[in-house]
Enzyme design. Structure first.
Site, mmCIF file in Angstrom:
data_model
loop_
_atom_site.group_PDB
_atom_site.id
_atom_site.type_symbol
_atom_site.label_atom_id
_atom_site.label_comp_id
_atom_site.label_asym_id
_atom_site.label_seq_id
_atom_site.Cartn_x
_atom_site.Cartn_y
_atom_site.Cartn_z
ATOM 1 N N ASN A 137 39.943 31.257 44.111
ATOM 2 C CA ASN A 137 40.126 31.848 44.829
ATOM 3 C C ASN A 137 40.834 31.361 46.533
ATOM 4 O O ASN A 137 39.393 31.581 46.742
ATOM 5 C CB ASN A 137 39.310 32.792 44.851
ATOM 6 C CG ASN A 137 39.666 34.974 45.647
ATOM 7 O OD1 ASN A 137 40.627 34.430 46.219
ATOM 8 N ND2 ASN A 137 38.835 34.845 45.448
ATOM 9 N N ASN A 142 43.350 39.489 48.931
ATOM 10 C CA ASN A 142 44.196 40.096 47.929
ATOM 11 C C ASN A 142 43.628 40.091 46.754
ATOM 12 O O ASN A 142 44.383 41.179 45.668
ATOM 13 C CB ASN A 142 45.753 38.836 47.290
ATOM 14 C CG ASN A 142 45.119 37.848 46.795
ATOM 15 O OD1 ASN A 142 44.333 37.709 46.335
ATOM 16 N ND2 ASN A 142 46.350 36.841 46.873
ATOM 17 N N ASP A 143 42.263 40.208 46.938
ATOM 18 C CA ASP A 143 41.346 40.701 46.215
ATOM 19 C C ASP A 143 41.220 42.139 45.139
ATOM 20 O O ASP A 143 41.806 42.474 43.990
ATOM 21 C CB ASP A 143 39.752 40.533 46.293
ATOM 22 C CG ASP A 143 39.545 39.013 45.742
ATOM 23 O OD1 ASP A 143 40.388 37.973 45.727
ATOM 24 O OD2 ASP A 143 38.249 38.242 46.134
ATOM 25 N N GLY A 162 39.653 37.116 40.695
ATOM 26 C CA GLY A 162 39.465 37.353 41.818
ATOM 27 C C GLY A 162 40.828 35.530 42.353
ATOM 28 O O GLY A 162 41.485 35.280 43.379
ATOM 29 N N ASP A 164 43.522 33.133 42.528
ATOM 30 C CA ASP A 164 45.233 33.347 42.950
ATOM 31 C C ASP A 164 45.715 32.194 42.776
ATOM 32 O O ASP A 164 45.949 30.962 42.628
ATOM 33 C CB ASP A 164 44.821 34.270 44.444
ATOM 34 C CG ASP A 164 43.972 34.044 44.612
ATOM 35 O OD1 ASP A 164 43.878 32.197 44.920
ATOM 36 O OD2 ASP A 164 43.610 34.287 45.863
ATOM 37 N N ASP A 329 55.210 32.871 24.592
ATOM 38 C CA ASP A 329 53.704 33.807 23.931
ATOM 39 C C ASP A 329 53.988 34.305 22.606
ATOM 40 O O ASP A 329 55.873 34.734 22.590
ATOM 41 C CB ASP A 329 52.466 34.997 24.734
ATOM 42 C CG ASP A 329 52.147 35.228 24.356
ATOM 43 O OD1 ASP A 329 50.885 34.701 24.111
ATOM 44 O OD2 ASP A 329 51.500 36.608 24.236
ATOM 45 N N GLU A 358 54.923 29.033 21.016
ATOM 46 C CA GLU A 358 53.370 29.700 20.788
ATOM 47 C C GLU A 358 53.433 30.247 18.607
ATOM 48 O O GLU A 358 54.317 31.159 19.075
ATOM 49 C CB GLU A 358 51.953 30.862 21.050
ATOM 50 C CG GLU A 358 51.119 30.586 20.243
ATOM 51 C CD GLU A 358 50.134 32.285 20.768
ATOM 52 O OE1 GLU A 358 49.043 32.084 20.572
ATOM 53 O OE2 GLU A 358 50.982 33.170 21.363
#
Length: 611
Positions: A137, A142-143, A162, A164, A329, A358
């Site tokens: 974090n 910005n949490d 949190g 980032d 993905d 994937e």
């Protein structure tokens, strides 16, 4: 509060409050423009998607000496329109004046392209996978942000913790010290979902970095910082689905954009139905058109407007964020014709871009089908590689079972023998764990020697090895995805210790970190070895031996999976190991002579440079 107005990170998407004049209906608002900007001399055509209200009343045009409005497409939902622009390569960077009945309504920006070229990603790279919410974090401010669901709660395994972009950037020295040369980060795009938004795989805006992770500028700066250290950045992208809280699910341009069913229909997760000659259409359709989960609506890439939207979105991210690679993905789930066309177009624009998908499926034929392969009648996917789940399964079984004809080390041997199916097996992305799998130490029940053996094999066999963050620190959680995506100790200011420095690691963590670092540095210092040839020998008496050769360099690796020490006669390898050669142990300052037997401890290994 609406999605747009509550997103403080959308300032780059909004170009003021824009209006089209309509005398009969009053004023019609445009509040979203996608892509938010484009690049001069990138493509000769561009579709600008606009969202607002009453757009069917607008008479769009372009006032520009070079750019032409070829057509306007109005969607069934009149809150959306698509402006098809023709942009000659001679058009320089600047603003394109979009008008309604001759009146300027907004200026669309063409930016100058940078001189960036994707960094090459090869089989000598050390790839490192990060779940950003759980790494560090760097910016607590910005949490939690107004209008964003799923608030911060580190006590919840599936809550936001949190981590980032700034947290990753602030630990660049940790990555370089470890020997990382490529970083794959789980999705960073906006996921304003009510639950489990931390993982990033349920996008609510495909053109925005989730502000709880940071800003677009921070992402670009991180990419450029990586590049200055010769670390390539891989973006994790999803074409199969979006999040159920995406704007489209409240205000859909066209019902054809989503694979709807009479009742909720979940995919059967059976990629093999795509190649199964006996598969029913029902099973194939359920695989490709069923929803991944209830919170991930399935996209219909057969719709040409959606296909174009997704393609432009990917081009925009590559050019904007200076990407070197993308990891796709659930590669087999979207419409395959779309995926082939997309990959081909990306390769045309960015020839050095590394694209891998994937393919989480059992069986070499299914996995090989999606990779560059030698299967008769297979379609060219225009991929560089895919995730190698078959080798992952083999490593798991090897370390859990007794030796047999095809068991134990035989798993590795037979899996690699199946490389005859692949055109470029060296481009398969290999791993011992990842964000969806049990932590590797947990897989081997805390056995450090087995942990070392698995990592040694991963980092010396063919393929591009990818290590999941925390594996180097003996993370061992299994089962629940939220738990195995655990926080890096020291990534939060209130943590009691920091494993980002040697002082904060336990003795076992230091041993594990140093072991992996040694192998990473071996790969960095001897790239020819790992971009070169692999030669292996049939496992005998519980011993499996292989050699890596590149130019004048040669590496020998041996594993003893038997219950007793083995004295190995090196003359068995004379076709590649001369009798007068010397072998220097990679982990110890010890030299061995090739004309003398070499003893390998039970359940142990040996790795040495041949001189």
């Amino acid at each position: 509060m609406g999605m747009i107005t509550r997103n403080i990170n959308f300032t780059f998407l909004l170009i003021g409050v824009l209006f089209c004049t309509n005398l009969a209906q009053g004023k019609s608002r445009i509040d979203r423009i996608e892509p938010p900007f484009w690049y001069a001399d990138l493509t000769d055509s561009l579709t600008v998607y606009v969202h607002g209200s009453g757009l069917d009343k607008c008479v769009f045009d372009v006032k520009d000496d070079q750019v032409r409005l070829a057509s306007v497409h109005l969607f069934p939902n009149t809150n959306y329109a698509a402006l098809n622009l023709v942009i000659p390569s001679s058009r320089k960077a600047g603003k394109i004046n979009i008008t309604d009945r001759g009146k300027s309504i907004f200026l669309y920006e063409l930016k100058a392209r940078s001189a960036f070229e994707p960094l090459p990603i090869t089989s000598s790279d050390n790839m490192y996978l990060i779940t950003p919410d759980r790494f560090a974090n760097g910016n607590p401010a910005n949490d939690q942000l107004p209008g964003y669901w799923d608030s911060l709660n580190r006590s919840k395994p599936k809550g936001r913790h949190g981590g980032d972009i700034q947290g990753i950037a602030s630990h660049l020295d940790y990555l370089t010290d470890l020997g990382v040369t490529s970083v794959w980060i789980n999705p960073l795009v906006e996921n304003n979902q009510h639950i489990e938004s931390y993982h990033g795989y349920a996008a609510t805006n495909l053109y925005a970095i989730d502000p709880r992770f940071g800003s677009l500028k921070e992402y670009v700066d991180l990419s450029d910082s990586f590049r200055s250290h010769r670390i390539s950045l891989v973006m994790d992208v999803v074409f199969n689905h979006i999040g159920s809280d995406h704007l489209w699910m409240r205000d859909l341009p066209d019902s054809n954009w989503i694979n709807f069913h009479d009742t909720f229909t979940q995919t059967n997760y059976r990629a093999v139905t795509f190649i199964d000659p006996y598969a029913s259409e029902k099973d194939r359709n359920r695989f490709s058109d069923g929803w991944f989960v209830r919170t991930m609506p399935d996209l219909n890439q057969r719709d040409p407007w959606l296909a174009n939207y997704l393609t432009q979105n990917m081009i925009w991210w590559i050019e904007t964020a200076h990407l070197s690679g993308i990891r796709i993905d659930t590669y087999g789930y979207p419409d395959n014709a779309f995926m082939r066309q997309l990959n081909n177009q990306l390769k045309g624009l960015f020839p050095n871009l590394f694209i891998f998908g994937e393919v989480w499926e059992v069986g070499d034929p299914t996995q090989a089908y999606y990779s560059p392969n030698k299967l008769p009648g297979a379609l060219d996917q225009h991929l560089d590689g895919i995730t190698d789940f078959q080798l992952y399964f083999a490593i798991q079984k090897w370390l859990r079972e007794e030796e047999g004809w095809s068991e134990g080390l035989g798993r590795l041997y037979y899996t690699l023998a199946s490389d005859a199916l692949y055109t470029n097996p060296e481009h398969l992305v290999t791993f011992v764990d990842n964000h969806d799998q049990d932590r590797f130490l947990g897989q081997v029940n805390g056995d450090l020697m087995k942990w070392k053996s698995g990592l040694l094999f991963l980092l010396t066999t063919r393929g591009i090895p990818c290590v999941y963050y925390g594996t180097e620190l003996l993370f061992k959680e299994v089962g629940d995805h939220g738990l195995l995506r655990q926080d890096m100790p020291g990534g939060w200011t209130d943590d009691t210790r920091s494993t980002f420095s040697a002082e904060g690691r336990s003795s076992a963590e230091r041993e594990a970190y140093d072991f992996l670092q040694t192998l990473f540095k071996l790969r960095i210092n001897h790239p020819n070895l790992f971009e070169g040839e692999l030669l292996h020998f049939v496992p005998e008496h519980g011993v499996y031996t292989y050699f890596r050769t590149g130019g004048e360099e040669k590496l020998v690796v041996m594993f003893n999976n038997s219950d007793s020490d083995r004295q190995v006669d090196l003359s068995a390898y004379r076709e590649v190991l001369p009798s007068d050669a010397q072998i220097q142990d990679v982990f110890r300052e010890t030299n061995y002579k090739a004309h003398q037997p070499l003893t390998i401890k039970s359940k142990g290994f040996f790795v040495g440079m041949v001189k």
